[in-house]
Motif scaffolding. Structure first.
Motif, short mmCIF file in Angstrom:
data_model
loop_
_atom_site.label_atom_id
_atom_site.label_comp_id
_atom_site.label_asym_id
_atom_site.label_seq_id
_atom_site.Cartn_x
_atom_site.Cartn_y
_atom_site.Cartn_z
N SER A 81 0.97 -1.10 0.08
CA SER A 81 0.05 0.08 0.04
C SER A 81 0.78 1.18 -0.11
O SER A 81 1.86 1.11 0.44
N ASN A 83 0.07 4.45 1.22
CA ASN A 83 -0.50 5.64 2.13
C ASN A 83 0.36 6.60 2.43
O ASN A 83 0.34 7.81 2.52
N ASP A 101 4.18 1.27 2.22
CA ASP A 101 4.07 1.19 3.82
C ASP A 101 4.81 0.17 4.38
O ASP A 101 5.45 0.36 5.29
N ARG A 102 4.84 -1.08 3.72
CA ARG A 102 5.34 -2.11 4.32
C ARG A 102 6.87 -2.12 4.07
O ARG A 102 7.70 -2.48 4.87
N GLU B 80 -6.90 6.02 9.20
CA GLU B 80 -5.32 5.51 9.16
C GLU B 80 -5.26 4.17 8.53
O GLU B 80 -6.09 3.33 9.13
N SER B 81 -4.05 3.39 8.01
CA SER B 81 -3.71 2.25 8.01
C SER B 81 -2.32 1.92 8.61
O SER B 81 -1.83 2.88 9.18
N TRP B 82 -2.19 0.60 8.93
CA TRP B 82 -1.20 0.30 9.87
C TRP B 82 -0.22 -0.66 9.28
O TRP B 82 0.29 -1.54 10.00
N ASN B 83 0.07 -0.48 7.90
CA ASN B 83 0.78 -1.69 7.23
C ASN B 83 2.19 -1.51 7.62
O ASN B 83 2.94 -2.39 7.81
N ASP B 86 2.52 -3.15 10.95
CA ASP B 86 2.53 -4.64 11.00
C ASP B 86 3.87 -5.11 10.63
O ASP B 86 4.24 -6.09 10.96
N GLY B 100 0.72 5.33 12.23
CA GLY B 100 0.34 4.94 11.25
C GLY B 100 0.96 5.49 9.84
O GLY B 100 1.86 6.02 9.77
N ASP B 101 0.47 4.73 8.79
CA ASP B 101 1.07 4.85 7.66
C ASP B 101 1.21 6.55 7.33
O ASP B 101 2.23 6.94 6.73
N ARG B 102 0.13 7.12 7.07
CA ARG B 102 0.15 8.43 6.87
C ARG B 102 0.82 9.39 7.73
O ARG B 102 1.49 10.29 7.50
#
Lengths: 344, 344
Positions: A81, A83, A101-102, B80-83, B86, B100-102
């Protein structure tokens, strides 16, 4: 497929850049145990970006062996992703080097560990362990080497040329900043000096910017020549084009024929054997004229089976070259014995 | 709702920590123009994490005014995303502080700009501009101040205590590392010295770790006392509990009554007026006994309308305090004139 079995206690060294090299490295990892394979990756295209330490070739090999690489893009992670990049664009930040992101997590963790004083090889070993990569991937050096490209637009860092400028500027020269001071990875030198080494495989990576930095490290080229193990390169140029990346374009700009012959001539007497693609069989005589042993195989790797098949073919070729050398040595020994006998 | 109109050329200064302060700051921003409001945010809970420069309170205020804050979590960004987190967990990295990613983009951009020598205030102004925040948010100082909390488990950086340890360890003391050397933001000092200042509002933030660092900066407390503008604090403690964060727990551990009275007593004679929640009206006499002017309003802000209403009420209270002071001054002037007359 019959699995190649390397004699017990023997090891293979693969020198790799990014995508093309990683494909063969993956193939090798499928037929060799973690004890039998060491992959030394180029770090001269590493750079510092957004305050992060980024190692594109190391990561491509690592992600590929972990089977989490993005096969569509050819770099980065599968199912990625974007973001953070999108948000960074909103903030007016640099987004020409797309970090998923990863993928960001890899660079955050690497940067932090390097900042704490860990070596790049220790960090790489840690990341590989966490990603379940059991085969050993080592950076060519723990010291910073940075490829700089001289173009009509001035000097560019390699990633600026490669990613930001999309290889558009014509190259007139390139050099590896820091190469004189950089120590080659000790594990690489140890392996090159070891009797256990069965073959040195130069993966189908860019000869100039992916392989050359490894060869330029102090002592590496001599150690390769002095090793009893055959040195084999697989041409990254097939039918006059580079499978991936700017190798062919660079060769033209550097006045080197953009063919497998150009690659063979570039590596020259460093090689014991050279492998070209079946589609380039017409070039075999010209390469033999360079005094090189050469063979052709299907070197274009589209599927995992292709990667494994090329790995098999490369090891089989190394085996043939070793036996030839042994025969030659035996013959020489025998004739030396004959000569000596004659003297009596 | 009738909009409060601040006299032309007059300005309001709000001192803010994170969530609670940001809510009132948002309310103020809805009734005051960008020229009429400056928000000075605490930076003593800033820290370096994953190699990034993180400013939690500044970002909470910025994200809140940009209307991109995560209202459910109370921190970070909405949607928000959390990739990255993770992936970082997979790599064995530190994930107790959830980025968060952003949100990561904010810290990457800030860290890079700080590393290039930009001041925190310049970086904050840039980020606000890019996020469409037109009201001015300034860090209390461009110099590093870091809250350290002394607990039964030893000394902890504030975010370690607040986020990693979830405020569990009992606090025996705290201090602001670097506060002696830190210069208060020039824009803050200029405003405190300005005739244009109509009120100084201490938002309902944690008095000890969000507001106190601002007050401790060299000259700030004196400048607040010397300013003709009334200083008003809104109690962050309502009915004996903190609306958000560890203020009440900290007060108990520091042997300060965890009530609005405790807060009023803590700020003491720095204040010209103190505002408590309507549900705490029974405390009015006790707070008046401290010699403080006090009023009660609905200070718990659940909706945007609540935030705007409290902002209106605060400005109206400031106006009442100013008129009272003016009347007093006029009376004093009149009696001084009378006295002088009598001497002749």
């Amino acid at each position: 497929m019959k699995s190649y079995s390397l004699p017990a206690g023997k090891k293979i060294l693969a020198l790799s850049g990014g995508v093309g090299g990683a494909k063969l490295a993956l193939g090798l990892s499928k037929i060799l145990s973690p004890e039998q394979l060491i992959i030394a990756a180029n770090t001269a295209d590493d750079f510092e970006h957004l305050g992060l330490s980024i190692s594109p070739d190391l990561d491509t090999v690592m992600y590929t062996l972990a089977d989490i690489n993005n096969k569509a893009l050819g770099w980065g992670l599968a199912g990625e992703s974007w973001n953070a990049m999108d948000a960074l664009e909103t903030l007016g930040g640099d987004t020409w080097f797309r970090l998923g992101d990863r993928d960001l997590a890899t660079h955050l963790e690497r940067s932090q560990r390097l900042a704490k004083g860990e070596s790049l090889s220790a960090v790489t070993a840690h990341l590989c362990r966490r990603l379940g990569v059991s085969h050993r991937i080592i950076p060519m050096s723990d010291d910073a080497v940075r490829t700089k490209v001289t173009t009509a637009d001035g000097e560019l860092a390699f990633q600026e040329y490669f990613v930001r400028e999309q290889c558009q500027p014509a190259i007139s020269d390139f050099y590896f900043d820091g190469i004189e001071q950089a120590a080659p990875q000790q594990a690489l030198m140890d392996l090159l000096a070891s009797d256990e080494l069965a073959a040195i495989i130069i993966c189908p990576s860019n000869p100039f910017v992916s392989v050359e930095p490894i060869l330029r490290l102090a002592g590496v080229r001599d150690a390769m020549r002095n090793s009893a193990a055959p040195v084999i390169a697989i041409s990254p140029i097939v039918a006059g084009i580079a499978i991936k990346g700017p190798a062919a374009k660079m060769m033209t700009e550097l006045n080197i024929p953009a063919t497998a012959i150009g690659v063979a001539d570039y590596y020259g007497d460093l090689l014991d054997g050279f492998m070209i693609d079946n589609s380039d069989q017409s070039l075999l005589p010209s390469i033999e004229q360079l005094g090189l042993d050469v063979c052709s195989e299907q070197t274009v790797m589209k599927t995992l089976d292709d990667r494994i098949a090329l790995a098999q073919a490369t090891l089989a070729y190394a085996n043939r070259l070793t036996q030839k050398t042994t025969q030659k040595t035996t013959q020489q020994t025998l004739s030396a014995v004959a000569d000596t006998s004659g003297e009596h």
